[in-house]
Design a protein around this motif. Structure first.
Motif, PDB file in Angstrom:
ATOM      1  N   HIS A   4       0.830  -1.211   0.000  1.00 56.12           N
ATOM      2  CA  HIS A   4       0.000   0.000   0.000  1.00 56.12           C
ATOM      3  C   HIS A   4       0.863   1.259   0.000  1.00 56.12           C
ATOM      4  CE1 HIS A   4      -3.659   2.273   0.530  1.00 56.12           C
ATOM      5  NE2 HIS A   4      -3.144   2.893   1.583  1.00 56.12           N
ATOM      6  N   ARG A   5       1.943   1.244   0.783  1.00 48.08           N
ATOM      7  CA  ARG A   5       2.864   2.382   0.767  1.00 48.08           C
ATOM      8  C   ARG A   5       3.487   2.551  -0.615  1.00 48.08           C
ATOM      9  NH1 ARG A   5       6.477   5.025   4.287  1.00 48.08           N
ATOM     10  NH2 ARG A   5       7.504   6.640   3.028  1.00 48.08           N
ATOM     11  N   TYR A   6       3.828   1.451  -1.241  1.00 47.35           N
ATOM     12  CA  TYR A   6       4.381   1.480  -2.597  1.00 47.35           C
ATOM     13  C   TYR A   6       3.384   2.126  -3.565  1.00 47.35           C
ATOM     14  CZ  TYR A   6       7.210  -0.398  -6.494  1.00 47.35           C
ATOM     15  OH  TYR A   6       8.007  -0.547  -7.598  1.00 47.35           O
ATOM     16  N   GLN A   7       2.123   1.733  -3.436  1.00 42.94           N
ATOM     17  CA  GLN A   7       1.070   2.308  -4.294  1.00 42.94           C
ATOM     18  C   GLN A   7       0.965   3.819  -4.114  1.00 42.94           C
ATOM     19  OE1 GLN A   7      -3.013   0.669  -3.993  1.00 42.94           O
ATOM     20  NE2 GLN A   7      -3.680   2.805  -3.782  1.00 42.94           N
ATOM     21  N   LEU A  30       3.189   9.301 -10.463  1.00 44.09           N
ATOM     22  CA  LEU A  30       2.447   9.081 -11.714  1.00 44.09           C
ATOM     23  C   LEU A  30       1.395  10.146 -11.962  1.00 44.09           C
ATOM     24  CD1 LEU A  30       2.383   6.933 -13.970  1.00 44.09           C
ATOM     25  CD2 LEU A  30       0.542   5.808 -12.729  1.00 44.09           C
ATOM     26  N   SER A  31       0.867  10.739 -10.878  1.00 46.67           N
ATOM     27  CA  SER A  31      -0.161  11.790 -10.949  1.00 46.67           C
ATOM     28  C   SER A  31      -1.446  11.301 -11.608  1.00 46.67           C
ATOM     29  CB  SER A  31       0.373  13.022 -11.697  1.00 46.67           C
ATOM     30  OG  SER A  31       1.480  13.556 -11.025  1.00 46.67           O
ATOM     31  N   GLU A  32      -1.783  10.042 -11.432  1.00 46.58           N
ATOM     32  CA  GLU A  32      -3.067   9.525 -11.891  1.00 46.58           C
ATOM     33  C   GLU A  32      -3.433   8.304 -11.059  1.00 46.58           C
ATOM     34  OE1 GLU A  32      -2.811   6.807 -15.587  1.00 46.58           O
ATOM     35  OE2 GLU A  32      -1.500   8.509 -16.033  1.00 46.58           O
ATOM     36  N   ASP A  33      -4.701   7.881 -11.175  1.00 46.38           N
ATOM     37  CA  ASP A  33      -5.189   6.798 -10.333  1.00 46.38           C
ATOM     38  C   ASP A  33      -4.510   5.476 -10.682  1.00 46.38           C
ATOM     39  OD1 ASP A  33      -6.868   8.439  -8.967  1.00 46.38           O
ATOM     40  OD2 ASP A  33      -8.612   8.031 -10.232  1.00 46.38           O
ATOM     41  N   VAL A  34      -4.095   4.777  -9.648  1.00 50.09           N
ATOM     42  CA  VAL A  34      -3.525   3.445  -9.798  1.00 50.09           C
ATOM     43  C   VAL A  34      -3.844   2.666  -8.533  1.00 50.09           C
ATOM     44  CG1 VAL A  34      -1.301   4.194  -8.865  1.00 50.09           C
ATOM     45  CG2 VAL A  34      -1.414   2.134 -10.270  1.00 50.09           C
ATOM     46  N   SER A  35      -4.106   1.383  -8.674  1.00 47.78           N
ATOM     47  CA  SER A  35      -4.476   0.564  -7.517  1.00 47.78           C
ATOM     48  C   SER A  35      -3.674  -0.724  -7.525  1.00 47.78           C
ATOM     49  CB  SER A  35      -5.980   0.249  -7.555  1.00 47.78           C
ATOM     50  OG  SER A  35      -6.336  -0.629  -6.511  1.00 47.78           O
ATOM     51  N   PHE A  36      -2.961  -0.971  -6.424  1.00 49.36           N
ATOM     52  CA  PHE A  36      -2.264  -2.242  -6.243  1.00 49.36           C
ATOM     53  C   PHE A  36      -3.232  -3.165  -5.506  1.00 49.36           C
ATOM     54  CE2 PHE A  36       2.370  -0.474  -6.267  1.00 49.36           C
ATOM     55  CZ  PHE A  36       2.126   0.093  -7.506  1.00 49.36           C
ATOM     56  N   ASP A  37      -3.893  -4.055  -6.235  1.00 45.45           N
ATOM     57  CA  ASP A  37      -5.050  -4.786  -5.709  1.00 45.45           C
ATOM     58  C   ASP A  37      -4.682  -6.013  -4.882  1.00 45.45           C
ATOM     59  OD1 ASP A  37      -6.716  -2.982  -7.042  1.00 45.45           O
ATOM     60  OD2 ASP A  37      -6.626  -4.166  -8.883  1.00 45.45           O
ATOM     61  N   GLU A  38      -3.743  -6.811  -5.363  1.00 43.47           N
ATOM     62  CA  GLU A  38      -3.409  -8.077  -4.718  1.00 43.47           C
ATOM     63  C   GLU A  38      -1.900  -8.284  -4.778  1.00 43.47           C
ATOM     64  OE1 GLU A  38      -6.671 -11.290  -5.655  1.00 43.47           O
ATOM     65  OE2 GLU A  38      -6.273 -10.145  -7.479  1.00 43.47           O
ATOM     66  N   PHE A  39      -1.420  -9.194  -3.944  1.00 46.73           N
ATOM     67  CA  PHE A  39       0.006  -9.493  -3.967  1.00 46.73           C
ATOM     68  C   PHE A  39       0.238 -10.971  -3.662  1.00 46.73           C
ATOM     69  CE2 PHE A  39      -0.907  -8.504   0.447  1.00 46.73           C
ATOM     70  CZ  PHE A  39      -0.173  -9.446   1.163  1.00 46.73           C
ATOM     71  N   ALA A  40       1.344 -11.493  -4.182  1.00 47.42           N
ATOM     72  CA  ALA A  40       1.785 -12.857  -3.892  1.00 47.42           C
ATOM     73  C   ALA A  40       3.233 -12.795  -3.422  1.00 47.42           C
ATOM     74  CB  ALA A  40       1.657 -13.745  -5.125  1.00 47.42           C
ATOM     75  N   VAL A  41       3.600 -13.670  -2.492  1.00 43.93           N
ATOM     76  CA  VAL A  41       4.923 -13.624  -1.861  1.00 43.93           C
ATOM     77  C   VAL A  41       5.641 -14.956  -2.052  1.00 43.93           C
ATOM     78  CG1 VAL A  41       6.193 -13.258   0.279  1.00 43.93           C
ATOM     79  CG2 VAL A  41       4.037 -12.053  -0.104  1.00 43.93           C
ATOM     80  N   THR A  67      -4.731  -0.127 -13.570  1.00 42.29           N
ATOM     81  CA  THR A  67      -4.447   1.233 -14.043  1.00 42.29           C
ATOM     82  C   THR A  67      -4.704   1.299 -15.541  1.00 42.29           C
ATOM     83  OG1 THR A  67      -2.753   2.950 -14.260  1.00 42.29           O
ATOM     84  CG2 THR A  67      -2.003   0.672 -14.351  1.00 42.29           C
ATOM     85  N   SER A  68      -5.050   2.472 -16.023  1.00 38.90           N
ATOM     86  CA  SER A  68      -5.261   2.666 -17.459  1.00 38.90           C
ATOM     87  C   SER A  68      -3.947   2.879 -18.196  1.00 38.90           C
ATOM     88  CB  SER A  68      -6.182   3.868 -17.695  1.00 38.90           C
ATOM     89  OG  SER A  68      -5.639   5.048 -17.098  1.00 38.90           O
TER      90      SER A  68
END
Length: 693
Positions: A467-470, A477-488, A539-540
């Motif tokens: 979330h901090r990375y997002q 980036l100055s536009e909407d972006v969402s980091f939705d899921e992650f795998a480790v 993200t678009s």
């Protein structure tokens, strides 16, 4: 169940003295006292007295001195208002003048919190008054119920009322104490403000952010201490030490600060001197025979040939199905060195003269994957030769009940390996975008993911990093972006105990110029990790156009530790972006077999008994701290970092360790559907879980 008489009858005075004390401590299972109520109360009162020195806990004369001193009862009554269900002073005893009386609010989620345990009251306040809580709070079993003197006084039990009168506590004093309990022990009580020494963590919540203060359940800690001393428990524990234990609470004080936590490290080690290539160059051996000859595999093979049969046919069928999956996985791991070497040859990441004396190995490395099944007979013979080469597993080689079983499982593995690449992604291709962070190194991250558990870092720490990375990337980036899921994917883990030198922050004298001292130094568990992180992004924009921004936005800390990029010789390959799942799968299927994916599991425990059962039956499962269960509905609170706040318990969940060979053998769903975590919020929980199921 042990009874008080069992300890009274002990002939050794020293042993009787120590066992009587332990039997009434909160860290041991309550003992039965039916018929010995007077002796039980005598022991409890003697434990509550500091002077004169006690030489026999059954000394009735000394016990009656407790109520003869008016100050003793006054102190005990004053401390009732500091009884709690959740200890705000653990582990930082500087939290003052606050307590919690609460239970987790109902939830539709399956969670493991104190709601599965009998309610228990603890105490935390001035350490000088610790002993005055013993006679009221410490538990025993009486008439089939878990009781303590406090509850018996509140319920006005006639037998105990008469007994207390005989010991010096009059009916008037009992009524006075009962009235104090009614006033001081409401059903629910939570602080109106947050102490500066209490932690707060923030999560997205209904378009804003919510602050959560995690608190430890006295009942959960107490039950873990009991299980740590239970010879029949299969849990693994580790002891952590805390200074000033009586200042933290009655349980920690009784333990002398030696608190047990569940100990479940991931158990992954990467050794550059034991890699496939180093091993091949030294031994010219290409099969991992240990996977077939290990004690665990031998135990499963023994069951398959009829040892220790189960009585019920249904149970036999269920266990056999599970055991066949284990054998299939072990055969795949037996072949893994060859699979990895073949892939390295194909990608030209490793070159050698191919002067291989073993014709079967040479065939496996050179023929097309579609022809793997033609090697089934020769590989099956090699399986039995591997079993025969070990004195412990030789009895299973060419066993008539295993010949067909091993051949079928080997055929299945070869069939999966020979599938065309297109079949791995035969589902409708989705244009999903992913960020792949390879070989991230973190030093001194918190290995104690919650007050009950030591091992893998908390899943909320992984989510917080993402979330901090997002947020940082979105600013660039100055536009909407969402980091939705992650795998480790965990490559390496090293856990160590050390003490951090704290910053000077405490004035030696208040309200005047004075030296600044350091706060108490506490030993804790820390972990050095090397891991890969896959992040699904919505993200678009095309992520490949923003590689530099993605590198610049990478946070430099994780779970309290310092995060570093891979060693410099890896160049710029540590961050990659993918525009489709097929591109991503081509990379993840080639990860080293020494590592493991930390993936969600479908079954989650609701109690410690269920957790123990799950861990005992499957060694690929791992307990993890995966979120919080609220003790209250969210509300505004003074000194909160956000507009809304809630006190909450840490939740213990289950993760599954998935070997890279299982990803390689599985279809697309094995990775995309099973390995990704996401944040899931409700009115009573915030959990990191698999939202795809």
């Amino acid at each position: 169940m042990r009874t008080l008489q069992d300890f009274i009858k002990l002939e050794d005075p020293k042993l009787r003295f120590s066992q009587l004390k332990k039997s009434f401590m909160p860290y041991t299972a309550p003992i039965q006292i039916d018929g010995d109520e007077r002796q039980a109360l005598t022991v409890l009162l003697n434990l509550s007295l500091s002077a004169p020195e006690c030489k026999d806990w059954l000394d009735l004369k000394r016990a009656t001195k407790y109520f003869s001193v008016e100050k003793n009862l006054q102190t005990a009554e004053e401390e009732v208002k500091w009884y709690h269900t959740h200890n705000l002073k653990f582990p930082d005893c500087r939290v003052a003048n606050q307590r919690i009386l609460a239970t987790p609010i109902p939830s539709n989620e399956v969670t493991l919190t104190s709601q599965s345990l009998l309610p228990q009251l603890g105490w935390a306040h001035n350490s000088a008054n610790y002993k005055h809580t013993i006679w009221l709070l410490n538990n025993f079993v009486w008439r089939g119920s878990n009781e303590n003197v406090l509850n018996l006084i509140r319920n006005q039990n006639e037998l105990w009322s008469d007994l207390l009168v005989d010991m010096g506590l009059s009916l008037e004093k009992q009524e006075q104490l009962r009235a104090i309990c009614e006033r001081s022990l409401p059903v629910s009580e939570l602080p109106t403000e947050i102490s500066q020494f209490s932690k707060q963590v923030r999560f997205p919540w209904q378009g804003e952010y919510l602050s959560i203060t995690p608190v430890v359940s006295h009942a959960m800690q107490q039950q873990l201490e009991v299980l740590a001393r239970d010879k029949h428990s299969s849990f693994r524990f580790r002891t952590l030490d805390y200074p000033n234990p009586a200042s933290i609470g009655n349980l920690c004080g009784a333990l002398g600060g030696h608190v047990n936590v569940l100990n479940y490290p991931i158990g992954v080690r990467k050794d550059s001197q034991r890699t496939l290539l180093v091993s091949r160059e030294k031994s010219q051996h290409y099969f991992d025979d240990y996977q077939l000859t290990s004690k665990k595999t031998g135990f499963v093979l023994a069951h398959l040939i009829g040892f220790e049969k189960l009585d019920e046919h249904k149970a036999q069928k269920h266990v056999r199905k599970y055991q066949l999956k284990i054998i299939r996985r072990q055969i795949a791991r037996w072949l893994l060195p060859l699979i990895e070497l073949r892939e390295q040859l194909e990608t030209e990441s490793y070159r050698h003269s191919m002067d291989i004396a073993d014709p079967l190995v040479k065939q496996f490395l050179t023929i097309p994957e579609a022809q793997f099944k033609e090697l089934a007979s020769e590989l099956n013979q090699r399986v039995h030769l591997s079993l025969q080469s070990n004195r412990f597993s030789s009895r299973f080689a060419y066993h008539p009940k295993l010949m067909r079983v091993l051949k079928i499982e080997l055929d299945w593995v070869l069939k999966q390996l020979s599938r065309p690449e297109s079949e791995l992604t035969q589902t409708t291709e989705q244009r999903e975008q992913y960020i792949y962070l390879s070989s991230m190194r973190v030093f001194d991250a918190a290995a104690r993911s919650c007050p009950y558990l030591m091992g893998a870092p908390s899943l909320t720490a992984f989510w917080g990093f993402v979330h901090r990375y997002q947020r940082d990337f979105q600013e660039l980036l100055s536009e909407d972006v969402s980091f939705d899921e992650f795998a480790v994917f965990i490559r390496d883990e090293v856990i160590q105990t050390t003490a951090k030198l704290t910053e000077p922050s405490v004035l030696a004298k208040k309200r005047e110029i004075s030296p600044v001292k350091r706060t108490t130094i506490v030993k804790d568990e820390y972990v050095d990790l090397e891991f890969d992180l896959v992040i699904k992004v919505s993200t678009s924009s095309r992520l490949s156009d923003y590689i530099n921004q993605l590198k610049a936005a990478l946070p430099n800390n994780f779970a309290g530790g310092a995060l570093f990029q891979p060693d410099i010789e890896r160049g710029a390959s540590w961050l990659k972006t993918f525009g489709s799942t097929s591109e991503l799968l081509h990379i993840v299927k080639g990860l080293p077999g020494s590592g493991t994916w930390l993936a969600p599991h479908s079954d989650q425990p609701e109690s410690l008994e269920a957790l123990e059962s799950l861990l005992s039956n499957d060694d690929t499962l791992l307990p993890v701290a995966n979120g919080f269960h609220f003790l209250e509905l969210t509300k505004p609170r003074d000194k909160s970092l956000t507009a809304l706040h809630a006190f909450a318990e840490n939740n213990i969940g289950i993760a599954k360790l998935i070997s890279p060979i299982e990803i390689r053998l599985g279809a697309r769903n094995t990775f995309i559907e099973r390995c990704f975590w996401a944040l899931d919020s409700s009115k009573s929980t915030i959990l990191i879980k698999n939202k795809r199921k």
